[in-house]
Motif scaffolding. Structure first.
Motif, PDB file in Angstrom:
ATOM      1  N   TYR A  39      17.039  24.618  24.219  1.00 42.47           N
ATOM      2  CA  TYR A  39      15.934  23.991  23.498  1.00 42.47           C
ATOM      3  C   TYR A  39      14.740  23.770  24.409  1.00 42.47           C
ATOM      4  CZ  TYR A  39      17.034  19.645  25.971  1.00 42.47           C
ATOM      5  OH  TYR A  39      17.217  18.702  26.953  1.00 42.47           O
ATOM      6  N   ASP A  40      13.608  23.492  23.775  1.00 38.92           N
ATOM      7  CA  ASP A  40      12.413  22.964  24.440  1.00 38.92           C
ATOM      8  C   ASP A  40      12.054  21.654  23.762  1.00 38.92           C
ATOM      9  OD1 ASP A  40      11.992  25.101  26.256  1.00 38.92           O
ATOM     10  OD2 ASP A  40      10.966  26.272  24.705  1.00 38.92           O
ATOM     11  N   VAL A  41      11.471  20.745  24.507  1.00 38.27           N
ATOM     12  CA  VAL A  41      11.004  19.495  23.919  1.00 38.27           C
ATOM     13  C   VAL A  41       9.648  19.157  24.506  1.00 38.27           C
ATOM     14  CG1 VAL A  41      12.257  18.108  25.645  1.00 38.27           C
ATOM     15  CG2 VAL A  41      11.524  17.052  23.487  1.00 38.27           C
ATOM     16  N   ILE A  42       8.745  18.708  23.658  1.00 36.09           N
ATOM     17  CA  ILE A  42       7.464  18.162  24.110  1.00 36.09           C
ATOM     18  C   ILE A  42       7.312  16.806  23.430  1.00 36.09           C
ATOM     19  CG2 ILE A  42       6.284  20.341  24.614  1.00 36.09           C
ATOM     20  CD1 ILE A  42       5.039  20.249  21.865  1.00 36.09           C
ATOM     21  N   HIS A  43       6.705  15.867  24.127  1.00 31.46           N
ATOM     22  CA  HIS A  43       6.577  14.524  23.558  1.00 31.46           C
ATOM     23  C   HIS A  43       5.327  13.862  24.103  1.00 31.46           C
ATOM     24  CE1 HIS A  43       8.009  12.630  27.350  1.00 31.46           C
ATOM     25  NE2 HIS A  43       8.716  13.731  27.445  1.00 31.46           N
ATOM     26  N   PRO A  44       4.766  12.903  23.367  1.00 34.30           N
ATOM     27  CA  PRO A  44       3.571  12.202  23.836  1.00 34.30           C
ATOM     28  C   PRO A  44       3.879  11.452  25.136  1.00 34.30           C
ATOM     29  CG  PRO A  44       3.965  11.775  21.506  1.00 34.30           C
ATOM     30  CD  PRO A  44       5.188  12.456  22.031  1.00 34.30           C
ATOM     31  N   PRO A  45       2.879  11.282  25.992  1.00 30.52           N
ATOM     32  CA  PRO A  45       3.099  10.542  27.238  1.00 30.52           C
ATOM     33  C   PRO A  45       3.633   9.133  26.955  1.00 30.52           C
ATOM     34  CG  PRO A  45       0.967  11.629  27.255  1.00 30.52           C
ATOM     35  CD  PRO A  45       1.503  11.787  25.875  1.00 30.52           C
ATOM     36  N   ASP A  46       4.610   8.743  27.738  1.00 25.32           N
ATOM     37  CA  ASP A  46       5.201   7.397  27.659  1.00 25.32           C
ATOM     38  C   ASP A  46       5.889   7.115  26.327  1.00 25.32           C
ATOM     39  OD1 ASP A  46       4.126   6.826  30.220  1.00 25.32           O
ATOM     40  OD2 ASP A  46       2.206   6.308  29.286  1.00 25.32           O
ATOM     41  N   ALA A  47       6.134   8.148  25.529  1.00 29.20           N
ATOM     42  CA  ALA A  47       6.802   7.942  24.241  1.00 29.20           C
ATOM     43  C   ALA A  47       8.292   8.236  24.380  1.00 29.20           C
ATOM     44  CB  ALA A  47       6.200   8.846  23.175  1.00 29.20           C
ATOM     45  N   SER A  48       9.070   7.668  23.490  1.00 30.36           N
ATOM     46  CA  SER A  48      10.503   7.935  23.466  1.00 30.36           C
ATOM     47  C   SER A  48      10.760   9.401  23.140  1.00 30.36           C
ATOM     48  CB  SER A  48      11.177   7.049  22.415  1.00 30.36           C
ATOM     49  OG  SER A  48      12.492   7.477  22.163  1.00 30.36           O
ATOM     50  N   THR A  77      13.691  10.279  21.939  1.00 22.82           N
ATOM     51  CA  THR A  77      14.819  10.278  21.004  1.00 22.82           C
ATOM     52  C   THR A  77      14.496   9.692  19.637  1.00 22.82           C
ATOM     53  OG1 THR A  77      15.600   8.124  21.805  1.00 22.82           O
ATOM     54  CG2 THR A  77      16.442  10.092  22.932  1.00 22.82           C
ATOM     55  N   ASP A  78      13.442   8.904  19.508  1.00 22.00           N
ATOM     56  CA  ASP A  78      13.165   8.204  18.254  1.00 22.00           C
ATOM     57  C   ASP A  78      12.226   9.004  17.370  1.00 22.00           C
ATOM     58  OD1 ASP A  78      13.278   6.064  16.419  1.00 22.00           O
ATOM     59  OD2 ASP A  78      11.388   5.268  17.191  1.00 22.00           O
ATOM     60  N   LYS A  79      12.636   9.222  16.128  1.00 19.97           N
ATOM     61  CA  LYS A  79      11.834   9.900  15.100  1.00 19.97           C
ATOM     62  C   LYS A  79      11.354  11.285  15.531  1.00 19.97           C
ATOM     63  CE  LYS A  79      10.210   5.512  13.138  1.00 19.97           C
ATOM     64  NZ  LYS A  79       9.044   4.684  12.808  1.00 19.97           N
ATOM     65  N   PRO A  80      12.213  12.105  16.109  1.00 18.90           N
ATOM     66  CA  PRO A  80      11.762  13.434  16.520  1.00 18.90           C
ATOM     67  C   PRO A  80      11.662  14.393  15.335  1.00 18.90           C
ATOM     68  CG  PRO A  80      14.097  13.250  16.907  1.00 18.90           C
ATOM     69  CD  PRO A  80      13.642  11.895  16.404  1.00 18.90           C
ATOM     70  N   LEU A  81      10.872  15.431  15.527  1.00 24.42           N
ATOM     71  CA  LEU A  81      10.869  16.581  14.632  1.00 24.42           C
ATOM     72  C   LEU A  81      11.694  17.663  15.316  1.00 24.42           C
ATOM     73  CD1 LEU A  81       9.874  18.265  12.183  1.00 24.42           C
ATOM     74  CD2 LEU A  81       7.846  18.848  13.554  1.00 24.42           C
ATOM     75  N   VAL A  82      12.710  18.167  14.632  1.00 20.49           N
ATOM     76  CA  VAL A  82      13.575  19.223  15.161  1.00 20.49           C
ATOM     77  C   VAL A  82      13.347  20.476  14.324  1.00 20.49           C
ATOM     78  CG1 VAL A  82      15.954  19.943  15.608  1.00 20.49           C
ATOM     79  CG2 VAL A  82      15.274  17.553  15.982  1.00 20.49           C
ATOM     80  N   ILE A  83      13.052  21.600  14.987  1.00 23.29           N
ATOM     81  CA  ILE A  83      12.651  22.832  14.306  1.00 23.29           C
ATOM     82  C   ILE A  83      13.705  23.917  14.523  1.00 23.29           C
ATOM     83  CG2 ILE A  83      10.884  24.623  14.128  1.00 23.29           C
ATOM     84  CD1 ILE A  83       8.845  22.599  15.122  1.00 23.29           C
ATOM     85  N   LEU A  84      14.092  24.583  13.422  1.00 17.45           N
ATOM     86  CA  LEU A  84      15.093  25.652  13.445  1.00 17.45           C
ATOM     87  C   LEU A  84      14.460  26.959  12.952  1.00 17.45           C
ATOM     88  CD1 LEU A  84      18.042  23.694  11.742  1.00 17.45           C
ATOM     89  CD2 LEU A  84      17.391  23.732  14.165  1.00 17.45           C
ATOM     90  N   GLN A 133       2.453  12.394  16.945  1.00 13.26           N
ATOM     91  CA  GLN A 133       2.705  11.497  18.076  1.00 13.26           C
ATOM     92  C   GLN A 133       4.196  11.156  18.157  1.00 13.26           C
ATOM     93  OE1 GLN A 133       0.419  10.256  20.659  1.00 13.26           O
ATOM     94  NE2 GLN A 133      -0.369  12.181  19.830  1.00 13.26           N
ATOM     95  N   ARG A 134       4.994  12.199  18.030  1.00 17.79           N
ATOM     96  CA  ARG A 134       6.443  12.080  18.112  1.00 17.79           C
ATOM     97  C   ARG A 134       6.980  13.237  18.953  1.00 17.79           C
ATOM     98  NH1 ARG A 134       8.571  10.627  11.994  1.00 17.79           N
ATOM     99  NH2 ARG A 134       6.866   9.232  11.394  1.00 17.79           N
ATOM    100  N   PRO A 135       8.192  13.101  19.484  1.00 22.04           N
ATOM    101  CA  PRO A 135       8.785  14.239  20.193  1.00 22.04           C
ATOM    102  C   PRO A 135       9.091  15.372  19.224  1.00 22.04           C
ATOM    103  CG  PRO A 135      10.367  12.444  19.981  1.00 22.04           C
ATOM    104  CD  PRO A 135       9.043  11.904  19.513  1.00 22.04           C
ATOM    105  N   VAL A 136       8.938  16.602  19.712  1.00 21.73           N
ATOM    106  CA  VAL A 136       9.232  17.790  18.910  1.00 21.73           C
ATOM    107  C   VAL A 136      10.206  18.665  19.697  1.00 21.73           C
ATOM    108  CG1 VAL A 136       8.309  19.829  17.755  1.00 21.73           C
ATOM    109  CG2 VAL A 136       6.966  17.700  17.794  1.00 21.73           C
ATOM    110  N   TYR A 137      11.342  18.947  19.084  1.00 23.51           N
ATOM    111  CA  TYR A 137      12.365  19.810  19.681  1.00 23.51           C
ATOM    112  C   TYR A 137      12.376  21.142  18.938  1.00 23.51           C
ATOM    113  CZ  TYR A 137      14.468  15.745  22.031  1.00 23.51           C
ATOM    114  OH  TYR A 137      14.702  14.654  22.827  1.00 23.51           O
TER     115      TYR A 137
END
Length: 303
Positions: free
Chosen positions: A39-48, A50-57, A79-83
């Protein structure tokens, strides 16, 4: 369990290289252990992370890197993590059988658990959309794990894939057997199997450019026999499986993957669903990326 007429017809289609008995046995077999998806993950600076991520398949023959640009835009807007995940037998994830929706859904559930994800928004296109729906309907889905479901241009229907997918496998096998050393040679071999240059370019993203002669990163010996399975869906509408969470289907107006015949099926599985249509073919996210992004973002952020 009842099997549709398409199962009986498989034995009469030798080019599919999978017998009806093999296919039925695969569906009746016990679940294989999940694999660790890359996987790859990108997330806003200083953001969790694990919480409320968008996961793309991604879909069949796709990979996580196809979604890089949209993933960055989703992260910025939400403004959430995206996997972005590579499903089994795709990208750099493990090559393993069986390639069934039960197995692929188990992989995604294992991924969410291993990475401690909560309140997930799950987005899948085509084959990835069926995987996402199988996750939502799975008896193993933990309560409160899934918050939103977004399905791009596919329905929870059981049908044979169109013949061109078998042709793609045949063309890709011929490329490997021809031991070509350049993408131009690969393009020439694939052209009789697929006239559209954009689709050919997409399929050839699976070439391992570091190998000589060129080989595909995807395991054709696994995916080829699994083509009938990829047209399948593991749940029946008259069964007990429902997911009542918020669900968005996005259809391409020029595509037949979601149609008047299978839309009631989607509604039976996902009673809290809505449908949006974009002026595209099957590749809704690639043909209208900005419009697609807005539909997804508005849906996830709607109170």
């Amino acid at each position: 369990m009842r099997y549709p007429q398409s199962i009986a017809s498989i034995a009469r289609l030798p080019h599919l290289r999978t017998s009806a008995s093999q296919l039925i046995q695969r569906r009746l077999s016990t679940h294989a252990p999940p694999v660790d998806l890359h996987y790859d993950v990108i997330h806003p600076p200083d953001a969790s992370k694990t919480d409320k991520p968008l996961v793309i398949l991604h879909g069949l023959f796709g990979m996580r890197r196809n979604w890089q640009s949209l993933a960055k835009a989703f992260m910025r807007d939400l403004q959430r993590p995206v996997y972005t995940l590579d499903l089994r037998n795709h990208g750099t994830s493990p090559h393993v059988e069986p390639m069934t929706y039960d197995a692929m859904a188990s992989d995604v559930l294992h991924f969410c658990e291993a990475h401690s994800l909560t309140d997930v928004s799950l987005l899948g296109h085509s084959m990835g959309g069926k995987v996402a729906m199988a996750v939502a309907l799975s008896p193993q889905l933990p309560p409160q794990l899934l918050k939103h479901l977004v399905v791009a241009d596919v329905a929870p229907a059981r049908s044979d894939l169109s013949p061109e997918f078998r042709g793609y496998i045949d063309g890709m096998i011929k490329i490997e057997q021809s031991r070509v050393s350049t993408r131009k040679e690969a393009q020439d071999i694939l052209t009789p199997y697929e006239k559209d240059p954009m689709t050919r370019a997409f399929l050839l993203t699976n070439l391992d450019s570091h190998s000589q002669p060129l080989k595909f990163q995807v395991p054709l010996k696994i995916i080829g026999p699994a083509i009938p399975e990829i047209g399948w869906f593991p749940y029946e509408p008259e069964g007990k499986h429902r997911w009542s969470g918020r669900t968005l289907f996005i259809k391409g107006s020029k595509s037949k993957y979601i149609n008047k015949h299978n839309l009631p099926l989607a509604q039976s599985f996902f009673p809290n669903m809505s449908l949006e249509t974009l002026d595209t073919g099957h590749w809704v996210h690639a043909e209208k990326p900005n419009e697609f992004r807005k539909l997804v973002v508005d849906f996830i952020t709607e109170p």
